[in-house]
Design a protein around this motif. Structure first.
Motif, PDB file in Angstrom:
ATOM      1  N   SER A   1      60.046 -12.089  39.218  1.00 42.27           N
ATOM      2  CA  SER A   1      61.401 -11.934  38.662  1.00 42.27           C
ATOM      3  C   SER A   1      61.531 -12.658  37.311  1.00 42.27           C
ATOM      4  N   GLU A   2      60.804 -13.775  37.132  1.00 49.62           N
ATOM      5  CA  GLU A   2      60.807 -14.441  35.816  1.00 49.62           C
ATOM      6  C   GLU A   2      60.111 -13.563  34.767  1.00 49.62           C
TER       7      GLU A   2
ATOM      8  N   LEU B   1      60.002 -10.312  34.819  1.00 52.65           N
ATOM      9  CA  LEU B   1      60.952  -9.236  34.504  1.00 52.65           C
ATOM     10  C   LEU B   1      61.975  -9.715  33.470  1.00 52.65           C
ATOM     11  N   ARG B   2      62.493 -10.914  33.683  1.00 54.59           N
ATOM     12  CA  ARG B   2      63.488 -11.480  32.757  1.00 54.59           C
ATOM     13  C   ARG B   2      62.898 -11.566  31.346  1.00 54.59           C
ATOM     14  N   ALA B   3      61.660 -12.075  31.261  1.00 52.66           N
ATOM     15  CA  ALA B   3      61.008 -12.221  29.945  1.00 52.66           C
ATOM     16  C   ALA B   3      60.800 -10.855  29.289  1.00 52.66           C
TER      17      ALA B   3
ATOM     18  N   CYS C   1      62.570  -8.195  29.701  1.00 47.69           N
ATOM     19  CA  CYS C   1      63.868  -7.676  29.249  1.00 47.69           C
ATOM     20  C   CYS C   1      64.342  -8.441  28.013  1.00 47.69           C
ATOM     21  N   ASP C   2      64.151  -9.772  28.005  1.00 45.19           N
ATOM     22  CA  ASP C   2      64.544 -10.571  26.834  1.00 45.19           C
ATOM     23  C   ASP C   2      63.827 -10.093  25.578  1.00 45.19           C
TER      24      ASP C   2
ATOM     25  N   LYS D   1      62.907  -7.058  25.029  1.00 44.27           N
ATOM     26  CA  LYS D   1      63.176  -5.616  24.846  1.00 44.27           C
ATOM     27  C   LYS D   1      61.943  -4.748  25.119  1.00 44.27           C
TER      28      LYS D   1
ATOM     29  N   GLU E   1      66.888  -3.160  31.792  1.00 41.43           N
ATOM     30  CA  GLU E   1      67.442  -2.964  33.134  1.00 41.43           C
ATOM     31  C   GLU E   1      68.523  -1.883  33.107  1.00 41.43           C
TER      32      GLU E   1
ATOM     33  N   ASP F   1      67.439  -1.885  40.815  1.00 39.74           N
ATOM     34  CA  ASP F   1      66.099  -2.481  40.881  1.00 39.74           C
ATOM     35  C   ASP F   1      65.029  -1.386  40.849  1.00 39.74           C
TER      36      ASP F   1
ATOM     37  N   TYR G   1      63.799   1.328  35.174  1.00 38.36           N
ATOM     38  CA  TYR G   1      63.876   0.647  33.874  1.00 38.36           C
ATOM     39  C   TYR G   1      63.764   1.628  32.722  1.00 38.36           C
TER      40      TYR G   1
ATOM     41  N   ASP H   1      62.754  -6.679  42.803  1.00 40.01           N
ATOM     42  CA  ASP H   1      62.920  -7.326  41.493  1.00 40.01           C
ATOM     43  C   ASP H   1      61.568  -7.672  40.873  1.00 40.01           C
TER      44      ASP H   1
END
Ligand code: AMP
Ligand code: ZN
Length: 306
Positions: free
Chosen positions: A6-7, A9-11, A13-14, A16, A20, A24, A27, A155
């Motif tokens: 999940s971390e 995934l966050r990175a 998305c950050d 680009k 999201e 779930d 993408y 996730d």
């Protein structure tokens, strides 16, 4: 540094790389993700070219009847997606429209269509081949690729609900299929290594449903019918990026596929999870693809892509 799925995934998305959508496993793909994926698919095309497979493409839906005949609803009822649509009158359409607008439950106003979502790129091949008549004496090799759907919301960015799979499918006698199959694990390892992904091989099983499914899975492992090549994308468990599946004569019985003498034929496929390979590339080489090693960028053709 180990980061959780999940971390990761966050990175992504950050940066680009993925976007999201609120669901779930569904993408949007940004430019750098798509270029990496297309680059790897291009590399596969080059590396598989000497095999002269027949190129074939189907849309990401298959006739419901074929999904039923393949037994998918018995083996993987929890993963299957089927398409419903509206066939009612104007009054029902108004009810449907307003229920949907309020995000209410409009499922009762839809009926099942003739199509399901393709669960693996090779599924449309078997009924297609059966319709061509007996399989030629030297067998067939087919190249397929498709978006595939599996209802497994998560996730973990590597466990998508809609993802791309590129496959080669070999159909022929047992010895033809076994000979083709035996070379692929090393070949796959070599292709993945060329873009900096050192993978590990392990026997595997499909996620069959329920108690009977556990027996089917144990059987599959015992017979060595599924091998996976995995890479540690995020978290602590490596993720399969390539699968080698030997179906024995399973699809021959389902779809009445026959060899030249009327005998059942065997099949096997090698499947690359293209989105997973793209994720593995970002995991291995960093989130900024302009800083990836020159040889990796070269093999992916990244300097040539628009
Ligand atoms: P399978 O038919 O399960 O062997 O899948 C073939 C390949 O598709 C696997 O080796 C994975 O690389 C990829 N794959 C399977 N499930 C998923 C998923 N949920 N998300 C992304 N890729 C997947
Ligand atoms: Zn397959």
């Amino acid at each position: 540094m180990v980061i959780s799925p999940s971390e990761f995934l966050r990175a992504l998305c950050d940066h680009k790389i993925l976007f999201e959508t609120g669901v779930d496993g569904i993408y949007g793909r940004g430019g750098s993700f798509e270029r990496a994926l297309l680059g790897f698919e291009g590399l596969l095309t080059t590396r598989m070219a000497p095999d002269h497979a027949d190129l074939l493409r189907f849309p990401p839906v298959i006739p419901r009847r074929d999904m039923e005949t393949a037994g998918y609803l018995s083996s993987f009822p929890h993963l299957a997606g089927s398409v419903f649509s509206f066939t009612g009158d104007e009054a029902e359409a108004r009810t449907l429209g307003s229920l949907a607008k309020e995000h209410g439950d409009w499922s009762a106003l839809q009926t099942q269509t003739e199509v399901c979502l393709t669960p693996a790129a090779c599924y449309p091949i078997y009924p297609w081949l059966a319709a061509q008549g007996a399989v030629a004496a030297d067998g067939r090799l087919i190249d397929v690729s498709s978006f595939c759907f599996r209802h497994e919301p998560s996730d973990d960015p590597a466990r998508m609900q809609s993802f791309r799979m590129r496959e080669h499918v070999k159909i022929g006698t047992q010895s033809q299929v076994e000979a083709w199959h035996s070379g692929w694990s090393e070949r796959g390892a070599d292709i993945l290594r060329s873009v900096g992904l050192e993978t590990t091989e392990a026997p595997a099983s499909d996620p069959f449903f329920g108690r009977t499914g556990r027996m089917l899975a144990a059987n599959q492992v015992a017979q060595g019918f599924k091998l996976e090549r995995s890479y540690l994308i995020a978290g602590s468990r490596p993720t399969p990026v390539m699968s080698l599946n030997y179906h024995h004569d399973h699809f021959s019985h389902d779809f009445d596929l026959k060899g030249p003498g009327g005998e059942p034929i065997h099949s096997a496929c090698v499947a690359f999870g293209l989105d997973r390979v793209a994720l593995a590339l970002f995991s291995a080489h960093g989130l900024d693809d302009t800083k990836w090693p020159a040889d990796v960028r070269g093999h992916l053709g990244l300097d040539e892509l628009p």
